[in-house]
Write a protein that holds these residues in place. Structure first.
Motif, mmCIF file in Angstrom:
data_model
loop_
_atom_site.group_PDB
_atom_site.id
_atom_site.type_symbol
_atom_site.label_atom_id
_atom_site.label_comp_id
_atom_site.label_asym_id
_atom_site.label_seq_id
_atom_site.Cartn_x
_atom_site.Cartn_y
_atom_site.Cartn_z
ATOM 1 N N TYR A 1 14.711 9.162 -16.465
ATOM 2 C CA TYR A 1 14.308 10.084 -15.399
ATOM 3 C C TYR A 1 14.498 9.430 -14.034
ATOM 4 O O TYR A 1 15.095 10.022 -13.127
ATOM 5 C CB TYR A 1 12.850 10.504 -15.593
ATOM 6 N N THR A 2 14.038 8.198 -13.882
ATOM 7 C CA THR A 2 14.168 7.477 -12.619
ATOM 8 C C THR A 2 15.635 7.259 -12.267
ATOM 9 O O THR A 2 16.035 7.419 -11.111
ATOM 10 C CB THR A 2 13.425 6.133 -12.697
ATOM 11 N N LEU A 3 16.448 6.926 -13.249
ATOM 12 C CA LEU A 3 17.871 6.713 -13.013
ATOM 13 C C LEU A 3 18.556 7.999 -12.537
ATOM 14 O O LEU A 3 19.354 7.971 -11.594
ATOM 15 C CB LEU A 3 18.553 6.185 -14.280
ATOM 16 N N LEU B 1 20.267 8.362 -8.922
ATOM 17 C CA LEU B 1 21.672 8.725 -8.768
ATOM 18 C C LEU B 1 21.830 9.989 -7.937
ATOM 19 O O LEU B 1 22.736 10.086 -7.105
ATOM 20 C CB LEU B 1 22.337 8.889 -10.133
ATOM 21 N N PHE B 2 20.972 10.961 -8.165
ATOM 22 C CA PHE B 2 21.011 12.189 -7.377
ATOM 23 C C PHE B 2 20.788 11.874 -5.900
ATOM 24 O O PHE B 2 21.511 12.366 -5.033
ATOM 25 C CB PHE B 2 19.944 13.162 -7.885
ATOM 26 N N GLN B 3 19.807 11.047 -5.616
ATOM 27 C CA GLN B 3 19.492 10.708 -4.230
ATOM 28 C C GLN B 3 20.591 9.852 -3.610
ATOM 29 O O GLN B 3 20.989 10.073 -2.469
ATOM 30 C CB GLN B 3 18.154 9.980 -4.158
ATOM 31 N N TYR B 4 21.087 8.881 -4.354
ATOM 32 C CA TYR B 4 22.098 7.972 -3.813
ATOM 33 C C TYR B 4 23.443 8.669 -3.628
ATOM 34 O O TYR B 4 24.069 8.572 -2.567
ATOM 35 C CB TYR B 4 22.253 6.757 -4.729
ATOM 36 N N LEU B 5 23.890 9.382 -4.662
ATOM 37 C CA LEU B 5 25.191 10.031 -4.587
ATOM 38 C C LEU B 5 25.159 11.301 -3.747
ATOM 39 O O LEU B 5 26.133 11.632 -3.080
ATOM 40 C CB LEU B 5 25.708 10.350 -5.998
ATOM 41 N N GLY B 6 24.032 12.021 -3.778
ATOM 42 C CA GLY B 6 23.935 13.276 -3.045
ATOM 43 C C GLY B 6 23.535 13.120 -1.600
ATOM 44 O O GLY B 6 24.012 13.847 -0.723
ATOM 45 N N TYR B 7 22.653 12.168 -1.331
ATOM 46 C CA TYR B 7 22.120 12.013 0.027
ATOM 47 C C TYR B 7 22.447 10.662 0.657
ATOM 48 O O TYR B 7 22.018 10.385 1.769
ATOM 49 C CB TYR B 7 20.598 12.215 0.012
ATOM 50 N N ASP B 8 23.196 9.812 -0.073
ATOM 51 C CA ASP B 8 23.594 8.493 0.411
ATOM 52 C C ASP B 8 22.389 7.694 0.903
ATOM 53 O O ASP B 8 22.386 7.114 1.989
ATOM 54 C CB ASP B 8 24.640 8.628 1.515
#
Length: 123
Positions: free
Chosen positions: A75-77, A81-88
């Motif tokens: 869940y954390t991963l 990934l959503f936050q890093y890839l989507g919102y940088d």
């Protein structure tokens, strides 16, 4: 073991989607503000991780702390990934603490799930 973790993770996201829909409708059609429901959102988040860990442990029937921890980690991963890839954007220190607590909560749910399901049978 993988199926149990996937089952628990899916449970978490289903609860999260349902809660998000409910909270968004409340925010849209009532006078509530985001700051007024922050505590409820946090409580629902922890409950969904606990239930996901519980489902994972119940389905796996052994090593509940590993199953629950894996469920919380996946869940954390996914969120990272959503936050890093989507919102940088990387996790803030507050988010790291929350996600550490989420993983511990999922572990506790996994342990309880194994114990409530009867665990492995000897003999």
């Amino acid at each position: 073991m993988g199926g149990a973790v996937l089952y628990g993770t899916t449970t978490i996201f289903v609860i999260a989607i349902a809660a998000s829909l409910l909270f968004s409708l409340l925010l849209r059609f009532t006078e509530l503000t985001e700051s007024s429901i922050t505590l409820f959102v946090t409580i629902v988040s922890f409950l969904s991780l606990f239930v996901g860990g519980f489902m994972s442990g119940g389905k796996g029937k052994t090593k509940g702390w590993v199953l629950g921890g894996s469920t919380g980690l996946i869940y954390t991963l996914v969120i990272f990934l959503f936050q890093y890839l989507g919102y940088d954007s990387l996790f803030s220190m507050e988010q790291l603490i929350y996600h550490g607590c989420y993983i511990l909560t999922a572990m506790m749910g996994g342990i309880l799930g194994v114990n409530m399901s009867g665990g492995p049978r000897e003999g």
